[in-house]
Design an enzyme around this catalytic site. Sequence first.
Site, PDB file in Angstrom:
ATOM      1  N   LYS A   1       0.865  -1.182   0.000  1.00 42.39           N
ATOM      2  CA  LYS A   1       0.000   0.000   0.000  1.00 42.39           C
ATOM      3  C   LYS A   1       0.900   1.230   0.000  1.00 42.39           C
ATOM      4  O   LYS A   1       1.933   1.246   0.691  1.00 42.39           O
ATOM      5  CB  LYS A   1      -0.892  -0.019   1.243  1.00 42.39           C
ATOM      6  CG  LYS A   1      -1.906   1.123   1.297  1.00 42.39           C
ATOM      7  CD  LYS A   1      -2.775   1.024   2.544  1.00 42.39           C
ATOM      8  CE  LYS A   1      -3.860   2.091   2.582  1.00 42.39           C
ATOM      9  NZ  LYS A   1      -4.707   1.989   3.790  1.00 42.39           N
TER      10      LYS A   1
ATOM     11  N   SER B   1      -9.672   2.077   2.772  1.00 45.75           N
ATOM     12  CA  SER B   1      -8.758   2.806   1.927  1.00 45.75           C
ATOM     13  C   SER B   1      -7.728   1.931   1.212  1.00 45.75           C
ATOM     14  O   SER B   1      -7.121   2.383   0.255  1.00 45.75           O
ATOM     15  CB  SER B   1      -8.024   3.859   2.766  1.00 45.75           C
ATOM     16  OG  SER B   1      -7.219   3.239   3.743  1.00 45.75           O
TER      17      SER B   1
ATOM     18  N   SER C   1      -9.840  -0.215   7.068  1.00 44.04           N
ATOM     19  CA  SER C   1      -9.260  -0.175   5.721  1.00 44.04           C
ATOM     20  C   SER C   1      -8.566  -1.443   5.234  1.00 44.04           C
ATOM     21  O   SER C   1      -8.175  -1.503   4.082  1.00 44.04           O
ATOM     22  CB  SER C   1      -8.287   0.985   5.608  1.00 44.04           C
ATOM     23  OG  SER C   1      -9.018   2.166   5.443  1.00 44.04           O
TER      24      SER C   1
HETATM   25  N1  GLN Z   1     -13.207   4.544   6.228  1.00 46.43           N
HETATM   26  C1  GLN Z   1     -12.521   5.001   7.378  1.00 46.43           C
HETATM   27  C2  GLN Z   1     -12.050   6.422   7.178  1.00 46.43           C
HETATM   28  O1  GLN Z   1     -12.342   6.970   6.179  1.00 46.43           O
HETATM   29  C3  GLN Z   1     -11.383   4.096   7.715  1.00 46.43           C
HETATM   30  C4  GLN Z   1     -10.163   4.356   6.934  1.00 46.43           C
HETATM   31  C5  GLN Z   1      -8.979   3.562   7.382  1.00 46.43           C
HETATM   32  O2  GLN Z   1      -9.099   2.559   8.078  1.00 46.43           O
HETATM   33  N2  GLN Z   1      -7.808   4.021   6.998  1.00 46.43           N
HETATM   34  O3  GLN Z   1     -11.396   6.980   7.995  1.00 46.43           O
END
Ligand code: GLN
Length: 513
Positions: A85, A167, A191
Site C-alpha cells: 500500500k 482505503s 481499511s
Molecule cells: N473509512 C474510514 C475512514 O475513512 C477508515 C479508513 C482507514 O481505516 N484508513 O477513515
Amino acid sequence: ELPSMTSSTQELHLQSLSELAVTLQSKKASAVEVAQHFLQRVQADSTGAFLNVNEQATMAQAQASDARLAAGKGGCLEGVPIAHKDVFVTRDFVTTAGSKILANYRSPFDATVVQKLANGVNGQIGAGMVTLGKLNCDEFAMGSGNENSAFHAVRNPWDTTRVPGGSSGGSAAAVAARLTPAATGTDTGGSIRQPASFCGITGIKPTYGRASRHGMVAFASSLDQAGPMARSAEDCALLLTAMCGPDPDRDSTSLNVASEDFSTQLALPAGDKPLAQAGKGGQPLRIGVPAQWRGQGLQPDILHAMTQALSQCESLGAEVVEVSLPHAPLSIPVYYIVCAAEASSNLSRFDGVKFGHRASSYADLTDMYLRTRGEGFGDEVKRRIMIGSYVLSHGYYDAYYLQAQKIRRMIADDFQAAFTQCDVIAGPVAPSTAWRLGDNANDPLAHYLADIYTLPASLAGLPCMSLPVGLGDMGMPVGLQLIGNYLQETPLLNLAHRFQQVTQHHLAKPEGV
Ligand code: GLN
C-alpha cells in the site's frame, strides 16, 4: 512436504504463498521469472490498482533473492512477490500516500514492515519477498471506496463499475485480480477488512502495537495498524508472522511482544469437529454475535451469507452465542472525532518545507503554507483537518475530544464484557457490498456511516479480520468479520483456516482472472 501435482503445474499467479515458496525453493521457477510473470500481469491491468512500479528495482530484488536461494540462505518466503500500500515508505519506489502533496516523493529508508517482509531489520533475516510496486489507496488512507485517491480510482475486479472498497482498495483489487499473491494494507477504522470483504479476499489487522508503524505515513496514530491482505487465512498467517514484532527504537507504541509463528499454530486437531475443543479450557470455540449487528440497515444478502457461514462453523463444532456491544453505535462520532484530531496534528508536517510539494509562487511564508496545502490536499483531507482542528481547539476540547476518549474506553470495556462469554466475535464487515463508482461521491457522511461495523474493534485496538463467505445478490463478494481479544490473532486465523478448509469461497475469483 512435497508440492501436490496441481500446485506445481498451476500457473504462478494461481499458486498460494506456500506453493510459490516451494516452486522457488525447488527451482521450478526463479525469483526473476516469478517477478516477470507478475509484472506482466500488472502491465496488462485495467483496475488501476497500482500507483507505481519500478521494474529495475524489482528485478534487482529478484536477482538478490535468486542468489540467496542458490546459496540456500533464503527467508521463509524468499523470492515470493508482494506489493505495498502506498502509505508504506520505500527507498526503491516513490511513496505518495495517494496524495498530490507527496507526488514523486522518495523516502530515504524502508518502513519496518517493508524491511521485515524483504531483507530483514538490523541483520535479522527477513522473509525475502520481492516488491512489485506500490498500491493505490485513498489519500492518507481517508476513505472507504478508494475514490479519494488524488491520482485515479480503482475498479473492483468483480465488477469494474464498482469500487474495491477503501482505503486499501488497490491492495484488495490487486490480490483479487491475481496481480500479486499478497499485499500489505493499513487499517485505521476498517481499511484492511472492508476492501478485503468487497474484493473477496482475506485480510487481518493485528492487535494495535503488534506491527511497527515506523515508516507508515501517519493518519491517526492511536488507530493505524499494518496487516496482510492475501487470498487465504493460511497466506495471511505466513505474512503476519513476518510483519510483527517489537520495534522499540523506532515506534514507541510497538508492543514488547515477540511475533508468534501464526502458521504452525494453524495446526489444530484434525477430524470433522476441529472447533469442538478449540475454545477456552478445551471447550467448544464460542463465537459471539453482537445483538446490535444482526438487524437494521444490513443488506439482506449479507445477513444470509453471514448466517450460513455461522452454521458452517457450528457444524465444525463451534457454538454461536449472542453478546452485546451497547456502545458500539457511538463508534462513528467517536472515531470521526479522534481520527480527525490526530490527522490534523499528523498532517501539519506537510508544509512545503520538509518534503513533497511546494507551491510555485507565494508572497510570504504564511502564503506559502496556505498555497502548498491548498493545492496539495484533496477535499476529504481538508475536511478532516478542519474537523480535527475544531475539536482540539480551546473550549471545544472538553466537549468533543475528551468526551470521545471517554466513550472510546466504554466501547473497549464492552468488548471485555463480551469476551467473558465468547472466544471470538463475529459479524458483518460493512452494511452493503461494493457500491458503484461515483455513488455518494458528494456525501461523506454516507461513507462515514458505512464504517459502523469496523470502527469498534479499531477504537479498542483489537485484532480483527475479514474472510470471504460467499457472493451476494449482485454477484459481489461478502466478507465475515472476526474480532479477537488482545493478542488473540491465533483463534481468528484458526477459525478462518478451518472454515476455508471445508469451503470454497476464498478460491472464487472474478471472471477472466
Ligand atoms: N473509512 C474510514 C475512514 O475513512 C477508515 C479508513 C482507514 O481505516 N484508513 O477513515
